[in-house]
Design an enzyme around this catalytic site. Structure first.
Site, PDB file in Angstrom:
ATOM      1  N   SER A  86       1.124 -12.083  10.566  1.00 25.97           N
ATOM      2  CA  SER A  86       0.944 -13.446  11.056  1.00 25.97           C
ATOM      3  C   SER A  86       2.110 -14.335  10.664  1.00 25.97           C
ATOM      4  CB  SER A  86      -0.351 -14.037  10.498  1.00 25.97           C
ATOM      5  OG  SER A  86      -0.264 -14.155   9.085  1.00 25.97           O
ATOM      6  N   HIS A 131       7.074  -7.161  -1.267  1.00 29.02           N
ATOM      7  CA  HIS A 131       6.155  -7.734  -2.253  1.00 29.02           C
ATOM      8  C   HIS A 131       5.809  -6.762  -3.370  1.00 29.02           C
ATOM      9  CE1 HIS A 131       4.727 -10.688   1.093  1.00 29.02           C
ATOM     10  NE2 HIS A 131       5.871 -11.044   0.546  1.00 29.02           N
ATOM     11  N   ASP A 167       0.786  -1.238   0.000  1.00 32.26           N
ATOM     12  CA  ASP A 167       0.000   0.000   0.000  1.00 32.26           C
ATOM     13  C   ASP A 167       0.817   1.287   0.000  1.00 32.26           C
ATOM     14  OD1 ASP A 167       0.861   0.246   2.728  1.00 32.26           O
ATOM     15  OD2 ASP A 167      -0.885  -0.901   3.397  1.00 32.26           O
ATOM     16  N   CYS A 196       4.683  -4.991 -17.773  1.00 31.68           N
ATOM     17  CA  CYS A 196       4.354  -5.870 -18.898  1.00 31.68           C
ATOM     18  C   CYS A 196       5.216  -7.121 -18.787  1.00 31.68           C
ATOM     19  CB  CYS A 196       4.613  -5.167 -20.229  1.00 31.68           C
ATOM     20  SG  CYS A 196       4.400  -6.263 -21.668  1.00 31.68           S
ATOM     21  N   GLY A 207       2.283  -6.493  13.205  1.00 24.19           N
ATOM     22  CA  GLY A 207       1.087  -6.719  12.408  1.00 24.19           C
ATOM     23  C   GLY A 207       1.213  -7.754  11.320  1.00 24.19           C
TER      24      GLY A 207
END
Length: 318
Positions: free
Chosen positions: A252, A150, A135, A158, A250
């Site tokens: 897991s 990530h 984000d 592309c 935050g």
């Protein structure tokens, strides 16, 4: 253990940066006695150490972005890379849902947890941030030492010619190909941390080809079934190697892309602190595990932690 919402924390004279304490941080006023005791224990363990912080979706929930695996999260089944590239219908469904989700995600703002990590960086307490989130809220808040493990939601690549595009430019192209679609479905459903909106009306959505070569476009973040680029992994490992402790906030730690750094720090006998509501795969490696709200915990620590030092007792250089 449960926690209460906290106001935005502010620094106290003589607290944190100067290395001595005149009282509790401002954030402490809304903590229960047990929560305060837990956070004091973390501050004692991490005192005078430089930290690497690993963050996950649980940090962004206070910005209005649901997480994947929190106690109250909606069950999700993220699309794999193999599904995306191998199935035209699934790829069309993904782009339709992402087209809506992107418009929601880009309106999210950093929360107190993001801002607390900026303060830690400015005080020299961090070797850097490793985030599993796409984000970009760490960068929006002002953090500069960030590994977006990530990738980020705001770029598109592309798969044929490897040209990179801004997500906003591709949004314009999708809107021209699908006039009125956003207005028909823009308020529908929940939105996942990867900008996947819960929308079923996708059968007529037109997917945009690469404007350069006509190839297949893909959001430039790591899907399930893809490997994190090696250079990002190496940069993240270097941050952990340079730190005295690892703080997980935050996450897991369900996927190995984040868990490996917990294992790496534990193998080096460095303290590992995990702040997360619910069990994690890294709990067995943790020196301390707190089931507290991430934003309020980070706000407390940003004020409570004294300055980092070297083994000789002087200011830390690493």
């Amino acid at each position: 253990m449960t926690s209460s919402p906290l106001p935005h924390a502010s620094s106290l004279p003589g607290f944190g940066t100067t290395g001595f304490v005149r009282g509790e941080p401002a954030a402490a006023s809304s903590l229960t006695a047990s929560q305060l005791t837990s956070l004091r224990g973390v501050a004692d363990l991490l005192a005078h150490l430089r930290l690497t912080v690993l963050t996950g979706a649980g940090l962004s929930t206070d910005s209005g972005i649901p997480d994947y695996r929190g106690p109250n999260s909606v069950p999700r089944n993220p699309m794999t890379y193999q599904q995306f590239v191998g199935d035209d219908a699934l790829r069309r469904r993904y782009w339709a849902r992402n087209h809506i989700g992107w418009h929601h995600l880009r309106r999210a703002h950093p929360n107190d947890g993001h801002r607390a990590l900026v303060r830690m960086e400015q005080r020299g307490l961090l070797t850097g941030l490793i985030t599993q989130n796409v984000d970009r809220l760490h960068s929006s808040a002002g953090s500069t030492k960030v590994v977006d493990l990530h990738g980020t939601y705001d770029r598109v690549v592309c798969l044929s010619c490897r040209t990179l595009f801004s997500r906003q430019d591709i949004a314009g192209l999708l809107e021209r190909l699908n006039p009125g679609y956003l207005e028909r479905t823009g308020n529908a459903g929940d939105v996942a941390p990867d900008a996947d909106a819960d929308v079923d009306d996708t059968s007529d959505f037109m997917v945009a080809p690469c404007p350069v070569c006509g190839g297949m476009l893909k959001p430039d973040f790591v899907y399930f079934g893809e490997n994190v680029p090696r250079d990002r992994v190496d940069r993240a490992y270097a941050m952990v190697d340079d730190a005295g402790a690892l703080l997980v906030a935050g996450s897991s730690l369900t996927v190995m892309s984040g868990l490996r750094f917990v294992r790496h720090a534990a193998k080096q006998a460095k303290p590992v602190v995990i702040i997360n509501r619910g069990a994690t795969r890294g709990d067995d490696f943790a020196s301390l595990k707190l089931e507290l709200g991430v934003s309020e915990s980070l706000a407390y620590l940003a004020d409570a932690l004294p300055g980092a030092t070297t083994d000789e007792g002087g200011p830390a250089r690493r």
